[in-house]
Structure formats: structure tokens, C-alpha cells
Design an enzyme around this catalytic site. Structure first.
Site, PDB file in Angstrom:
ATOM      1  CD  GLU A   8     -41.184 -30.580  26.918  1.00  0.00           C
ATOM      2  OE1 GLU A   8     -40.497 -31.350  28.030  1.00  0.00           O
ATOM      3  OE2 GLU A   8     -40.691 -30.039  25.869  1.00  0.00           O
ATOM      4  CG  HIS A  10     -37.868 -55.603   7.864  1.00  0.00           C
ATOM      5  ND1 HIS A  10     -37.870 -57.202   7.182  1.00  0.00           N
ATOM      6  CD2 HIS A  10     -37.565 -55.047   7.358  1.00  0.00           C
ATOM      7  CE1 HIS A  10     -37.826 -56.985   6.100  1.00  0.00           C
ATOM      8  NE2 HIS A  10     -38.213 -55.385   5.670  1.00  0.00           N
ATOM      9  CE  LYS A  18     -35.368 -30.086  34.299  1.00  0.00           C
ATOM     10  NZ  LYS A  18     -35.635 -28.338  33.527  1.00  0.00           N
TER      11      LYS A  18
END
Length: 545
Positions: free
Chosen positions: A356, A387, A508
Site C-alpha cells: 500500500e 511444506h 469504493k
């Protein structure tokens, strides 16, 4: 722009000269000297960066680039409270949040430390009241659970800190409340959190600077209704809600007593806010003294960053190594591998902090960047990562620089476990550097050439190793501040603003009319794909009431 700097061009030539050299050969020549030369200690952290594809000349040129790009001057401007967040015309003075009471930090000529200290005093009083049982719910019962409702920096930072320090929940003689974090507007997250809780014993922290954040306020209103549905009267809700905000009117309108609002300021970016009243959840979970120690650790790293020469400056060294791999080796990702379950949320925190901050394509002068900026940051706690994705890091076609982080003393120990954990951490870093050749496999008695081909490790893959004696609040604060300043250093070199985040705004804006359309409003103007998605969703929503 950085590509016009002398050191940048010198680094391009230097990279061409050394890119095929093997780290293993450098270690064979004089490994002990290499480790001494390429290691640092600061604020309780030990950094070994010897397993990087660097020579003394590399570091000299990288530090020259930092100087030419203006890192020292920009650092000083940040500490001076200058408006280095140019696009929002704001200071970026999160370092003041962890300053001592007598520090002289100012924004626009106004001292800010007295206001910060006032909030800290109130945080201490409130957190101690809750932890001691003096603050109760409306029925007089002790608060056993706290739900932090926030998103982004109001969630990732405090959640990471509470997880990392969870072993300290009882250190002040009180039993800290259980902490729960709700961020997503997906109602499943809040519903699953609430179904386990008793409203009479639950406290909500609503974290929103403006008290208008869509996700946060949707969750806050649903939590409010949960109390009402479970018999808590509206005039009693104030015992179960506190706010972290700057919007007194909105807080009061919601039903929270402004006396229980803990403020912070617009010169604090969300991803740098865990040091502020956003850290109230930390003080509640592990006690205010631990929170104060966290601030002290961040302050110790601030002082190191501000005063250490570039060649001994841990944030600068880490930041410039990141530049080396992102811009000269053109490596698109980096991995954070904390060998500590307590730090399992640190990679997610770094994702926001780095991507960000530095996921930008526009320079401070408004022109498009001509270099790569933030890499993709990812990772999980070790040994789990071994793993899952370490196969790719060892033998994949793409080189991924790794930062290993490990406490030498575990927060909690079972006999024999921690030595195994540390052994794996150190072995992974060694294997990435050394690799394994076909000749070694044949010397070990292997004769199947097809299998040998598959078992060769090229090696020469870079990593840093950060060690701490144990995971105290002080050391955690230093670790977080280290990566904050590392991120800042890289943003300065790329000539970008690391303190805005315009990239999250457009989605938004577009979401608002789409939400109305999903709820039955007339369809708006969209591209064919988005229109089809809305239509499909509307059909399913209509059938399901």
C-alpha cells in the site's frame, strides 16, 4: 528520477559484472570476514545479510544511491514534521507516537506530543479498568471478550501485535480479555465471532478515523443490533462500546459516549497507526505496560534510523538490498518467513505496509515512474512454508529473496521443539545460498542421472536472517519500526509518496451505485462484464429473498 543518478548507472554496470558470481565462492574465500562485514545489531535485533549477492563494492554503490536519492534529507524532513505526504498535504509523523513525553515533535508549528501523551494516559486508565474488572458491562459482570471492529491499518497492525504478544496476556497480574478482530464486510465474519460471545461480557472497539468507513460502520451497526436483540437497552450500550476516531459528532450519534472516544490525527496513516489509540486493543489484551514497551522499541529503532551512518543503518541496508533485487535483478516478489508461530500474522501486516505504501506508478513530480516499485510481498510462518512453497523458492525458475526472522528463546516452549525450529530456519537459508551440485550427489554414491538432474539445487538464492533473543514487546516494536523505515527508504529512492493510497479509492466509489443496483435500483451504465455479473447476482438475491 532515480535512473538519472550516477550511482544507479554504476549499479547497472556492477550488476552486469557480478550477476553470475556464486555466493558460495565468496564464503569459501573468507566467510568469517564476510559475516563480520555484512551483519548489524540495533535495538535488540541482529541482522545477518551476508547471504546476499553482494560485495563490498555493491554495498558502497547502494549506499551512494541512497545518499544521491536524498534518503538522509527526506528522513530528516519526516522527523521534522514536514508535509512529506505531498498529495494529501500532510505530515507523516507516526514516529511522534512513540516519542518520550519531552520530545519536541511539531506539525505546522504546533507541538503534538502533549496531545499524544494525554491519549496514552486515558488508554492506560481505561485498559487497566477493563483488565482489573473495574469496568463492567451493564449487568456489572466482568468484560471477558473484546471485539475490535476496523479494517486495514485499524485491523492488521493491532491484530498482528496481539497475536505476537499473546503469551503476555497475564503478565500484569490480571487476566486479559480474549481479543477478536472483525474487518470484512462479509457478514459471516461478524456472525461467527458473535455466536461465541456473551453480550453482557463483551466490549466493542469501533476503529474508524472518520467513523464513516463502509465496512467498519456496517459491522458496528450490526454489532449494535446484536446487543439490542439480546436484551441490552439502548441507553446502556455506552458500557459496551468505545470508539477510536476523530469524528466526535458521528461517535455521539452512534450512541458512544465521547468520553470513551480515543482520538488520533490525520497525520497518521492507517498502516502506521498501531502505535496510536488504534493500539487500544493491544493495551487491553496484554496490558498497558507491554504497549508502552512496544512504543519504546519503536523509539529505539527510530533513534537508530535517525542517527546511524548509512553503512551501519539497518533500515537503510535492508531497504537498499530490496532495491538491488527489485530494480537490478528485476525480481518481482519477496518472501517474509518468520520462524515463530507468534509472528504468523507479520507477513500479512507487511503486505499492507509495503504494497500500500510503495505500490505506485507516479513520482512525486507527477510523472510516471521508469522503474519497478513495490514487489509482491508474501509468506507464512516456518516451518509450515517449507511444506508449501519452499520447493519453488529452492528450485523454481524465479528467484525469491527471503527474510527469515526468528526469536532465539521461544515465547512458549515444549522440550526439544525450539532447537528443531531454529535448525530448520538456519538450514533453509544455508541451502538457498549453497545449493547442491550434481557432483556432490555423485560423490555421495548416486548413479541415476535422471534423478540427479531433479535433485540439483542451483543455490545462489539470497536471504537475510533477523534474530532476536526473545520476542518481547520492545523487540517487536523495533522489528515493526525497522520495516516501516525500510519501506520509507525504498519509496524515497523510487521518488514516490509512500504515505497515500489513492489506489483503494476508485473501487469504493464504484461500489456504491452497484450496491444500490443489487438492492433493486435501476441498473446503471457499466461495461458488459460488470452488467452481467450484477444481473446474475440480482437474480439469485431475488430468489433468496
Amino acid at each position: 528520477m532515480p535512473t538519472n543518478l550516477h550511482a544507479w548507472n554504476a549499479l547497472q554496470q556492477h550488476h552486469d559484472a557480478i550477476r553470475d558470481h556464486q555466493m558460495a565462492d565468496w564464503f569459501a574465500e573468507n566467510g568469517a570476514d564476510r559475516v563480520r562485514q555484512f551483519s548489524l545489531e540495533a535495538a535488540g535485533l541482529y541482522l545477518d545479510y551476508s547471504k546476499n549477492r553482494i560485495t563490498p563494492q555493491t554495498m558502497q554503490l547502494l549506499l551512494q544511491l541512497a545518499d544521491e536519492a536524498g534518503v538522509p534529507a527526506r528522513r530528516d524532513a519526516m522527523f521534522a514534521g514536514e508535509h512529506i505526504n505531498a498529495t494529501e498535504d500532510r505530515a507523516a509523523l507516526h514516529v511522534a507516537l512513540r516519542a518520550t513525553a519531552g520530545a519536541g515533535f511539531k506539525v505546522d508549528g504546533v507541538p503534538v506530543v502533549p496531545a499524544i501523551q494525554n491519549v496514552l494516559v486515558r488508554m492506560r486508565a481505561f485498559s487497566e479498568a477493563v483488565r482489573s474488572g473495574a469496568w463492567t458491562g451493564t449487568t456489572g459482570e466482568r468484560i471477558t471478550d473484546v471485539v475490535n471492529i476496523g479494517i486495514g491499518g485499524s485491523d492488521l497492525g493491532p491484530k498482528m501485535v496481539c497475536r505476537a504478544l499473546s503469551h503476555l496476556a497475564h503478565d500484569d497480574g490480571h487476566s486479559g480479555p480474549r481479543m477478536h478482530f472483525v474487518s470484512n464486510v462479509d457478514g459471516t465474519e461478524l456472525a461467527e465471532a458473535l455466536e461465541r460471545l456473551d453480550p453482557r461480557r463483551t466490549l466493542m472497539i469501533v476503529c474508524s478515523k472518520t467513523f464513516t468507513t463502509l465496512e467498519t460502520m456496517a459491522n458496528a451497526h450490526s454489532a449494535r443490533q446484536w446487543y439490542l436483540d439480546n436484551g441490552v437497552a439502548e441507553d446502556q450500550l455506552a458500557r459496551h462500546f468505545v470508539a477510536v476516531s476523530t469524528n466526535v459528532d458521528a461517535v455521539r450519534a452512534f450512541g458512544i459516549d465521547p468520553a470513551n472516544m480515543f482520538e488520533f490525527w490525520d497525520w497518521i496513516g492507517g498502516r502506521f497507526s498501531l502505535w496510536s489509540s488504534v493500539g487500544l486493543s493491544t493495551a487491553l489484551a496484554v496490558g498497558f505496560n507491554a504497549f508502552a514497551d512496544l512504543l519504546a522499541g519503536g523509539r529505539a529503532m527510530d533513534e537508530h534510523f535517525r542517527t546511524a551512518p548509512l553503512e551501519r543503518n539497518m533500515p537503510v541496508v535492508l531497504g537498499m538490498l530490496g532495491i538491488w533485487y527489485r530494480n537490478f535483478f528485476n525480481l518481482p516478489t519477496s518472501c517474509m518467513a518468520p520462524y515463530s508461530t507468534s509472528l504468523e500474522l507479520f507477513p500479512a501486516f507487511l503486505q499492507q505496509l509495503e504494497m500500500e505504501s510503495n505500490g505506485k506508478t507516479v513520482q512525486l513530480n507527477g510523472r510516471r515512474v521508469r522503474t519497478h516499485t513495490s514487489p509482491v510481498v508474501w509468506g507464512t510462518a516456518g516451518t509450515n512454508g517449507q511444506h508449501a512453497y519452499f520447493q519453488m523458492i529452492h528450485q523454481g525458475s524465479q528467484i525469491v529473496p527471503v527474510d527469515f526472522v526468528a526469536p532465539l528463546v521461544p515465547p512458549r516452549e515444549l522440550p526439544g521443539h525450539h532447537a528443531k525450529l531454529l535448525a530448520n530456519c538456519f538450514a533453509q537459508a544455508e541451502a538457498l545460498m549453497r545449493g547442491r551440485s550434481a557432483e556432490e550427489l555423485r560423490a555421495a554414491g548416486m548413479t541415476d542421472e535422471l534423478r540427479i538432474a531433479h535433485m540439483v539445487f542451483e543455490g545462489n538464492r539470497p536471504s537475510n536472517t533477523l534474530l532476536m533473543e526473545d520476542l518481547t514487546p520492545h523487540v517487536l516494536g523495533a522489528l515493526i519500526a525497522l520495516y516501516e523505515h525500510r519501506t520509507f527508504v525504498q519509496g524515497v529512492v523510487w521518488n514516490i509518496n509512500s504515505f497515500d493510497q489513492w489506489g483503494v479509492e476508485l473501487g469504493k466509489i464504484l461500489a456504491r451505485p452497484i450496491e444500490s443496483e443489487l438492492n433493486g435500483a435501476q441498473a446503471g451504465s457499466h461495461d458488459a462484464s460488470t452488467a452481467a455479473l450484477i444481473a446474475r447476482a440480482r437474480g439469485v438475491l431475488a430468489r433468496n429473498g
